[in-house]
Motif scaffolding. Structure first.
Motif, PDB file in Angstrom:
ATOM      1  N   ASP A  76       7.159  -5.665   0.710  1.00  0.00           N
ATOM      2  CA  ASP A  76       6.573  -4.192   1.395  1.00  0.00           C
ATOM      3  C   ASP A  76       5.248  -4.383   1.133  1.00  0.00           C
ATOM      4  OD1 ASP A  76       9.383  -3.223   1.287  1.00  0.00           O
ATOM      5  OD2 ASP A  76       9.914  -2.936  -0.649  1.00  0.00           O
ATOM      6  N   GLU A  77       4.697  -4.667  -0.170  1.00  0.00           N
ATOM      7  CA  GLU A  77       3.383  -4.666  -0.827  1.00  0.00           C
ATOM      8  C   GLU A  77       2.500  -5.595   0.751  1.00  0.00           C
ATOM      9  OE1 GLU A  77       1.054  -6.697  -4.460  1.00  0.00           O
ATOM     10  OE2 GLU A  77       1.467  -8.455  -3.161  1.00  0.00           O
TER      11      GLU A  77
ATOM     12  N   ASP B  51       2.971  -4.834   4.164  1.00  0.00           N
ATOM     13  CA  ASP B  51       3.139  -4.218   4.657  1.00  0.00           C
ATOM     14  C   ASP B  51       2.589  -3.148   5.116  1.00  0.00           C
ATOM     15  OD1 ASP B  51       4.924  -5.490   6.240  1.00  0.00           O
ATOM     16  OD2 ASP B  51       6.577  -4.874   6.320  1.00  0.00           O
ATOM     17  N   ARG B  52       2.417  -2.629   2.973  1.00  0.00           N
ATOM     18  CA  ARG B  52       1.551  -1.395   3.072  1.00  0.00           C
ATOM     19  C   ARG B  52      -0.019  -2.179   2.413  1.00  0.00           C
ATOM     20  NH1 ARG B  52       4.544  -0.706  -1.824  1.00  0.00           N
ATOM     21  NH2 ARG B  52       2.723  -2.171  -3.170  1.00  0.00           N
ATOM     22  N   ALA B  53      -0.586  -2.774   2.134  1.00  0.00           N
ATOM     23  CA  ALA B  53      -1.947  -3.415   2.012  1.00  0.00           C
ATOM     24  C   ALA B  53      -2.475  -4.168   3.503  1.00  0.00           C
ATOM     25  CB  ALA B  53      -2.208  -5.118   0.852  1.00  0.00           C
TER      26      ALA B  53
ATOM     27  N   GLY C  55      -0.168  -4.708   6.774  1.00  0.00           N
ATOM     28  CA  GLY C  55       0.117  -4.088   7.883  1.00  0.00           C
ATOM     29  C   GLY C  55       0.325  -5.201   9.067  1.00  0.00           C
TER      30      GLY C  55
ATOM     31  N   CYS D 166      -0.113  -2.029  -9.811  1.00  0.00           N
ATOM     32  CA  CYS D 166      -0.811  -2.123  -8.953  1.00  0.00           C
ATOM     33  C   CYS D 166      -3.006  -1.766  -9.224  1.00  0.00           C
ATOM     34  CB  CYS D 166      -1.660  -0.548  -8.107  1.00  0.00           C
ATOM     35  SG  CYS D 166       0.643  -0.616  -6.703  1.00  0.00           S
TER      36      CYS D 166
END
Ligand code: HEM
Length: 240
Positions: free
Chosen positions: A55-56, A58-60, A62, A148
């Motif tokens: 998830d990290e 994909d968030r940071a 893509g 974060c």
């Protein structure tokens, strides 16, 4: 270019340069490879850590470009996973031997001049006086608050465990070692979905986290099944 002294003579012989190159290759391969193999195994046994790391990414980053070294400052959870694995699974049990050049006081003990000092990396990293549940893979322990805001580093100047050592004889390759470890894990997680193979022989859904009797590597090489998780054009080398 070979550096010269003021008389125009090279400071290093070709043989010494070859030795240095070999050192760099060995030092930069075994540590990251061992770390990432254990990290993946630990993560598959704790799927919530795997999900959080992906998830990290994909968030940071893509899914439209590959993760780069410049993304590392934004990958605190991935770094925490590598850091936790360096705490639990070092590639060698001891630091290279050191000798005290003068009488030294350490933690209330006298280390007389001339003593040979062998630092036990496993006992430091799994010391129950320092680490709660020392045998458990918990990347969260290296994060502050929501994970974060605080920058996570693989270095450990307080020597509560050993990644690169510290001080005058600490590792000279800490920065490149960090980049290689984090990039290896991040690329593998970003590019592929990792699962236990159907006939892995492990107890259902679990990997046996057992060290080899002769080293600290995994007793059995990690075998996993992978599926691409990015669009086909992100894997150009596999295209016809
Ligand atoms: C993740 C990768 C790496 C890890 C975990 C690692 C770890 C270590 C450790 C624990 C030491 C011993 C420190 C001590 O005795 O206090 C060390 C020493 C050393 N490392 Fe690394 N290392 C890594 C990568 C590299 C790389 C990429 C290089 C070269 C570019 C390198 C070069 C050296 C050298 C030359 C020493 C000896 C320093 C001295 O004795 O003064 N290491 N490393």
């Amino acid at each position: 270019m070979i550096e010269s002294n003021f008389e125009g003579k090279p400071l290093l012989t070709p043989q010494e340069i070859k030795g240095e190159c070999k050192d760099v290759c060995v030092a930069s391969l075994d540590n990251p490879a061992n770390n990432v193999e254990w990290t993946l195994a630990e993560m598959l046994n704790r799927p919530e850590t795997l999900k959080r790391a992906v998830d990290e990414l994909d968030r940071a980053v893509g899914k439209d470009r590959l993760v780069q070294e410049s993304d590392i400052p934004n990958l605190n959870y991935i770094k925490a996973c590598c850091r936790e694995s360096y705490r639990l699974h070092t590639v060698a049990p001891f630091l290279p031997p050191h000798v005290a050049t003068e009488d030294t006081s350490l933690g209330g003990y006298l280390v007389p001049k001339g003593s040979h000092v062998l630092v036990n990396r496993i006992l430091l990293g799994r010391n129950p006086k320092i680490w709660e549940d020392p045998e458990v893979f918990k990347p969260e322990r290296h994060l502050n608050g929501d994970g974060c805001s605080e920058k996570v580093s693989l270095m450990e100047a307080e020597m509560r465990f050993v990644t690169f050592g510290t001080g005058r004889r600490g590792c000279i390759g800490a920065k490149v070692g960090t980049y290689m470890t984090v990039m290896l894990l991040a690329r593998l997680l970003q590019g592929f979905t990792w699962k236990l193979p159907p006939s892995s022989g492990s107890s259902p859904g679990r990997i046996e986290l057992v060290e080899s009797p002769t080293s600290l590597l995994m007793a059995k090489s990690l075998v996993l099944s992978v599926e691409p998780r990015l669009a086909p054009h992100m894997y150009p080398q596999f295209r016809n």
